[in-house]
Write an enzyme that holds these catalytic residues in place. Structure first.
Site, short mmCIF file in Angstrom:
data_model
loop_
_atom_site.label_atom_id
_atom_site.label_comp_id
_atom_site.label_asym_id
_atom_site.label_seq_id
_atom_site.Cartn_x
_atom_site.Cartn_y
_atom_site.Cartn_z
N HIS A 78 0.84 -1.34 0.05
CA HIS A 78 0.07 -0.05 -0.03
C HIS A 78 0.94 1.25 -0.15
O HIS A 78 0.27 2.18 0.64
CB HIS A 78 -1.05 0.05 1.34
CG HIS A 78 -1.98 -0.91 1.17
ND1 HIS A 78 -2.44 -1.60 -0.19
CD2 HIS A 78 -2.61 -1.80 2.24
CE1 HIS A 78 -3.33 -2.40 0.22
NE2 HIS A 78 -3.50 -2.69 1.59
N HIS A 104 -9.48 1.88 1.12
CA HIS A 104 -9.46 0.74 1.90
C HIS A 104 -10.31 0.73 3.12
O HIS A 104 -10.14 0.36 4.33
CB HIS A 104 -7.99 0.70 2.52
CG HIS A 104 -7.53 -0.85 2.78
ND1 HIS A 104 -8.00 -1.60 3.72
CD2 HIS A 104 -6.57 -1.34 2.37
CE1 HIS A 104 -7.52 -2.65 3.75
NE2 HIS A 104 -6.63 -2.86 2.76
N GLU A 109 -11.93 -4.72 -2.84
CA GLU A 109 -11.09 -3.88 -3.48
C GLU A 109 -10.68 -4.07 -4.92
O GLU A 109 -9.99 -4.93 -5.32
CB GLU A 109 -9.75 -3.58 -2.86
CG GLU A 109 -9.75 -3.28 -1.32
CD GLU A 109 -8.51 -3.80 -0.67
OE1 GLU A 109 -7.47 -2.86 -0.77
OE2 GLU A 109 -8.55 -4.72 0.03
N TYR A 121 -13.41 -0.76 5.45
CA TYR A 121 -13.88 -2.05 6.04
C TYR A 121 -15.48 -1.99 6.19
O TYR A 121 -15.65 -1.12 7.00
CB TYR A 121 -13.07 -2.50 7.18
CG TYR A 121 -11.53 -2.75 7.28
CD1 TYR A 121 -11.09 -3.86 7.59
CD2 TYR A 121 -10.74 -1.87 6.80
CE1 TYR A 121 -9.80 -4.52 7.43
CE2 TYR A 121 -9.18 -2.19 6.69
CZ TYR A 121 -8.84 -3.45 7.13
OH TYR A 121 -7.61 -3.72 6.95
#
Length: 413
Positions: free
Chosen positions: A107, A176, A307, A178
């Site tokens: 990342h 990103h 993703e 969740y």
């Protein structure tokens, strides 16, 4: 009608700057975004009974985002996912990146885009963030100017990514977040029903780098082409969870990719994309040690990520995959949430994806509380000069491409 409010979220240590929070609110959706990492800190939507819940994991205070934490809600880059051993070759030169995940770069490195303060600009219905990634940051070549824009229009949350590079450089941005469709703080996602329309996946080695094999899902735990209840499925196949790239069929038009349904609330997340892959991650490394919003703890498997992106380590692997224009769309239908993952227009069907001079990526999140609603497709404009060399390295020049991505969240009765 959309309201945009601006407030101080906190101050960085040693006088390094002030982090601001921007709240975008319509009659269907409320989203909070902070200037640290362009991070979505809250996304509030309703269930089938009309009760609103925050469905993304995160923290109440800035300190939570400054500590070591698993990229909750952030924009990650310069390259999302893993690059093996933190190295790649470009134009005959080897580049060595910052190592931050075992032997690999993850990342963007030690200080990726999630760990920097972005400059905000308030819009009439949203906020734009910008920054300049200097030449050599985390080992990547070239200066990269990046803009990330969040706008809200009724139940549509649109995210636009734009990058301009001074020289050829790998670029792969994503968000990103969740999710737990039962509401953040719910103990697990075992009662979520998952479908991923992929005939193949990428097996990984012990450090989660693809082995190079493109394997059929048939007869394996990775066969999610028909809905499976996640908890029962993990138990049946004796697997620890998912952190894998699912290989999608290449397409110039958006197509169905994945669907997650939570029967208890009626919320549904659907994903549509033209990207070559989707990384499905079930929060395997969450361990309950982090204290989240409203005192919640986040144990293993308490959130999931979908993703859409190029394949992991694409800069070093999978040269047979040809480049393609990209469109990413996620749709949460049946209750009130629509969520779309970030996809980058500079992605190339899993091949080596490199950004050269100008690129733009556009996506949209749509929320609806009125049952199923078809996603809105925005016209995508391209000015593309793409040269594919023998090694299938694709250089995108003067590239402007708004990439819509829609997500609907609503509930089944």
């Amino acid at each position: 009608m959309v309201s945009v409010t601006r407030a101080v979220f906190g101050d960085l240590p040693l006088g390094a700057g002030t982090v601001e929070k921007f709240q975008l609110q319509s009659d269907q959706l409320r989203v909070d975004i902070i200037s640290w990492g362009c991070t979505i800190t809250a996304l509030e939507v309703k269930d089938r009974q009309g009760r609103a819940s925050d469905v993304v994991l995160g923290f109440d205070e800035l300190e939570g985002y400054l500590q070591k934490q698993p990229y909750f809600g952030a924009v990650v880059g310069r390259v999302a996912n893993r690059i093996a051993k933190g190295t790649f070759m470009l134009d005959g030169k080897e580049y060595k990146l910052a190592i931050n995940n075992g032997p690999n770069s993850l990342h963007g490195g030690v200080k990726g885009f999630d760990k920097v303060l972005w400059t905000p600009r308030v819009l009439s219905n949203g906020v734009e963030f910008s920054r300049v990634s200097p030449d050599g940051e985390e080992g990547y070549p070239g200066e990269l100017k990046v803009w990330v824009t969040y706008t809200l229009d009724g139940g549509e949350l649109v995210v636009n990514y734009r990058a301009q590079a001074s020289q050829t450089t790998p670029v792969n941005l994503t968000n990103h977040s969740y999710f737990n469709l039962a509401g953040q703080g719910s103990p697990n996602i075992y009662d979520h029903e998952v479908t991923i329309e992929a005939d193949a996946f990428l097996p990984v080695n012990e450090v989660l780098i693809p082995t190079g094999e493109i394997a059929s899902v048939q007869g394996t735990a990775f066969d999610l082409r028909k809905p499976v209840e996640l908890g029962k499925h993990l138990q049946e196949f004796h697997v620890n969870g998912f952190d894998h790239n699912f290989c999608l069929k290449g397409s110039k038009e958006k197509r169905f990719c994945a669907r997650v349904y939570h029967a208890g609330s009626g919320r549904v997340l659907e994903v549509y994309t033209t990207q070559p892959g989707v990384q499905f991650y079930t929060g395997n490394f969450l361990d309950g040690t982090l204290k989240g919003k409203s005192g919640a703890v986040y144990p293993k498997h308490s959130g999931f990520c979908l993703e859409t992106q190029s394949w992991p380590d694409a800069v070093n692997q999978f040269p047979p995959i040809l480049p393609n224009k990209n469109f990413n769309s996620m749709k949460i239908k049946d209750c009130s949430l629509l969520y779309s993952k970030a996809n980058s227009t500079w992605h190339t069907e899993g091949a080596r994806a490199l950004c050269q001079p100008v690129q733009d990526e556009y996506q949209m999140w749509v929320l609806s509380c009125h049952g199923y609603k078809k996603g809105v497709d925005l016209h995508t404009l391209y000015s593309l000069s793409c040269k594919c060399k023998q090694n299938f390295l694709c250089l995108l020049n003067s590239f402007f491409a708004p990439n819509p991505s829609s997500v609907f969240l609503s509930s089944h009765n």
